[in-house]
Design an enzyme around this catalytic site. Structure first.
Site, short mmCIF file in Angstrom:
data_model
loop_
_atom_site.label_atom_id
_atom_site.label_comp_id
_atom_site.label_asym_id
_atom_site.label_seq_id
_atom_site.Cartn_x
_atom_site.Cartn_y
_atom_site.Cartn_z
N HIS A 326 0.80 -1.22 0.00
CA HIS A 326 0.00 0.00 0.00
C HIS A 326 0.84 1.27 0.00
O HIS A 326 0.35 2.31 -0.45
CB HIS A 326 -0.94 0.01 1.20
CG HIS A 326 -2.21 -0.75 0.97
ND1 HIS A 326 -2.32 -2.10 1.18
CD2 HIS A 326 -3.43 -0.35 0.50
CE1 HIS A 326 -3.55 -2.50 0.88
NE2 HIS A 326 -4.23 -1.47 0.45
N GLY A 327 2.05 1.23 0.48
CA GLY A 327 2.83 2.46 0.46
C GLY A 327 4.13 2.37 1.23
O GLY A 327 4.34 1.46 2.04
#
Length: 477
Positions: A326-327
Site C-alpha cells: 500500500h505504500g
C-alpha cells in the site's frame, strides 16, 4: 484523467463507447488498447514509457514459460519465471520504495553526523496494480492454467485496460483470458448493464466520499496538543466511511466501465463493514487483492497445510506484504502487521468462524468494526506519532468537543451525509448493491437502476461540473 472529471465524463468515455460500437469486431481490442494508453499517458506523462517497457518484457518472455512450448526443460522455465518476476518486483521496488529507504538511511546516518543522499522519484500511477497484473500473467502461463497471448494488442488490452489500470480491481489473468480474443461480442445491452453500476460508483465517490473528505482531513490535521476525544472519533469514523465509499465507488465505476467495454471484471467489495470477524472482513474488502495474495504468495508458501506455526507465519508474511504494497511509510507496515496479528489471533482462538446466536454475532460485529476502524487510523495518519495521538484520544474521554477548524469543516450538509453514510455499518452482508443493480431482473432492481442513473448520476455530474471532486484515494498506491 479521473473518472470523476468533466474531461472523462463529457468527452473521453462517450467517444470511446461510440467508436467501440461502430468498429469492426476485430478492431475492438485495438480501440480499448489505444484509448487506455491515451488515458494513462494523460496522467502519467513520461512514466508511460515504464509501463510500455514492462508490457514488452512480459509479452516477449511469456510464451517461453508455457509447459509444452520451447524445449527448455522445467528447471530453465522456472528460472525464467523467477527472473521475470524479480524484474517486475524490482521495478516496483525502485520507483515506490527507493525514496523511503534512502530517507531512512539518511536519518540513521544523521545519528552519526553523516550525510547520505535521498532519492526522489515520481511514483508512476497504478504501478502497484499493473505490476501484479504482469506477475499474474506469467505465473498463470507457467502453471499451464492459460495460454500466452500471441496477439500483442490483446495483451496490451489486458494490462492497460483503463477501467482497472490505475486502481484495480486486480484482475488475475485466468479470470479474463477467455474474454480477450477478438471474437468477443459487444452490444448496446452491455452499455445498458454497465451504466447503472458506473452511476452508482460515481455517486458514492462524488456525493459521499468527497463530502466527507474535508471533515476527515480537518480531524487528522489537528495538532496533538489540540486533539480531543470527539475530534479523534469523528476523524476515525469519517475516514472509515470516506475510504469505503471512495474505493468501492471506484471499483463500481471500473466494473461498470468494463461491462460497457464488453468485459466482466471481478467484484472487489461485498459489504465489508457487515463482517463479524476480521477474517471475514478480508474476504469482503479489496477482494481482488486478497485473492491475488492467496493465489500467488500464500498458497505457494504452503498456505495452511504445514501446521499451525507455518500457517501463522504465512499469515504474518501476507499481511506484512499487504501493508508494504500500500505504500512506503511505517504506518502501512504497522497497519499490515496489526491485521496479520488479528488474523493469527482469530485463527488461534477459533474466532475466525462466524459465532452462533444473534447476540454473539452483534457483539463480534461491533468488535470487528472497532478493530478495523483503529487500523484505518494508522493507515490514514501521516506518521506513527500522529496515529498514536488519535488512538490515545479515542481511549480517553473528555468534554472538550470539536476544534474550530473541525466545526468549520462539518457543515450541516456534510453532517447529514455522514449520518446517512454511517447506515452502511448496520446493513446486512447478504445483498450487495453493485451486482444487484447490474444483474437483477426484478421490478425493485429496475426502479433502483432508474433512480441511480437519473437522480444519482445527474447530481454527481453537477458536482463534477462545479469542480468539487477530488482524486481517488487509491491513486496514491
Amino acid at each position: 484523467m479521473s473518472f470523476a472529471s468533466p474531461l472523462f465524463l463529457w468527452y473521453f468515455m462517450p467517444a470511446v463507447l461510440a467508436v467501440l460500437l461502430i468498429a469492426p469486431r476485430g478492431w475492438r481490442n485495438g480501440v480499448v488498447a489505444v484509448a487506455s494508453l491515451l488515458f494513462y499517458a494523460s496522467g502519467a506523462g513520461g512514466t508511460t514509457l515504464l509501463l510500455l517497457v514492462c508490457i514488452a518484457v512480459n509479452y516477449l518472455v511469456a510464451p517461453a514459460l508455457e509447459p509444452d512450448e520451447w524445449d527448455l526443460g522445467r528447471a530453465r522455465k522456472r528460472w525464467m519465471l523467477i527472473g521475470v518476476i524479480t524484474l517486475n518486483v524490482s521495478i516496483l521496488f525502485v520507483w515506490k520504495y527507493a525514496g523511503f529507504l534512502t530517507e531512512q538511511a539518511a536519518v540513521l546516518a544523521g545519528w552519526f553526523g553523516l550525510e547520505t543522499p535521498v532519492v526522489e522519484l515520481a511514483l508512476p500511477i497504478g504501478i502497484s496494480f499493473y505490476t501484479f497484473h504482469h506477475i499474474s500473467y506469467v505465473v498463470d502461463i507457467y502453471r499451464g492454467e492459460r495460454r500466452a497471448l500471441r496477439d500483442p494488442v490483446s495483451f496490451v488490452t489486458y494490462i492497460s485496460m483503463f477501467p482497472q489500470l490505475v486502481a484495480g480491481p486486480i484482475v488475475r489473468y485466468h479470470e479474463i483470458a477467455d474474454q480477450l480474443p477478438q471474437r468477443r461480442t459487444h452490444r448496446l445491452d452491455d452499455i445498458a448493464a454497465g451504466l447503472p453500476r458506473f452511476a452508482l460508483g460515481l455517486t458514492k465517490k462524488v456525493v459521499v466520499a468527497d463530502s466527507l473528505a474535508p471533515v476527515a482531513a480537518a480531524c487528522f490535521a489537528t495538532p496533538a496538543d489540540e486533539m480531543t476525544f470527539a475530534v479523534a472519533w469523528l476523524g476515525a469514523i469519517t475516514y472509515t466511511l470516506q475510504l469505503y465509499f471512495d474505493f468501492s465507488g471506484y471499483s463500481d465505476m471500473a466494473i461498470g466501465l468494463g461491462r460497457m467495454l464488453g468485459f466482466r471484471l471481478p467484484e472487489n467489495f461485498a459489504r465489508p463493514y457487515s463482517s463479524v470477524t476480521v477474517t471475514e472482513f478480508w474476504r469482503r474488502w479489496h477482494m481482488s487483492l486478497s485473492r491475488w495474495f492467496r493465489d500467488y504468495v500464500y498458497i505457494p508458501l504452503g498456505g495452511n497445510r504445514g501446521g499451525k506455526r507455518k500457517t501463522y507465519r504465512n499469515l504474518w508474511i501476507i499481511f506484512l506484504l499487504t501493508g508494504i504494497w500500500h505504500g512506503a511509510n511505517w504506518t502501512f507496515v504497522v497497519w499490515g502487521l496489526f491485521h496479520g496479528a488479528l488474523l493469527v489471533a482469530e485463527r488461534a482462538m477459533g474466532w475466525d468462524r462466524a459465532p452462533g446466536g444473534a447476540a454473539a454475532a452483534i457483539g463480534r460485529r461491533v468488535l470487528t468494526m472497532l478493530l478495523v476502524t483503529a487500523g484505518w487510523v494508522v493507515f490514514r495518519a501521516p506518521d506513527l506519532s500522529s496515529a498514536l495521538s488519535v488512538l490515545a484520544n479515542m481511549l480517553l474521554p473528555d468534554l472538550a468537543g470539536l476544534t474550530y477548524d473541525v466545526e468549520s469543516a462539518l457543515s450541516n450538509q456534510r453532517l447529514l451525509i455522514l449520518v446517512l453514510a454511517a447506515t452502511v455499518f448496520l446493513l446486512p452482508g447478504r445483498s450487495v448493491t453493485g451486482p444487484y443493480l447490474e444483474s437483477a431482473r426484478t421490478r425493485p432492481a429496475a426502479v433502483l437502476r432508474v433512480a441511480v442513473v437519473t437522480a444519482g448520476l445527474c447530481y454527481a455530474a453537477i458536482l463534477v461540473a462545479t469542480g468539487t471532486f477530488s482524486p481517488f484515494l487509491y491513486y496514491q498506491f
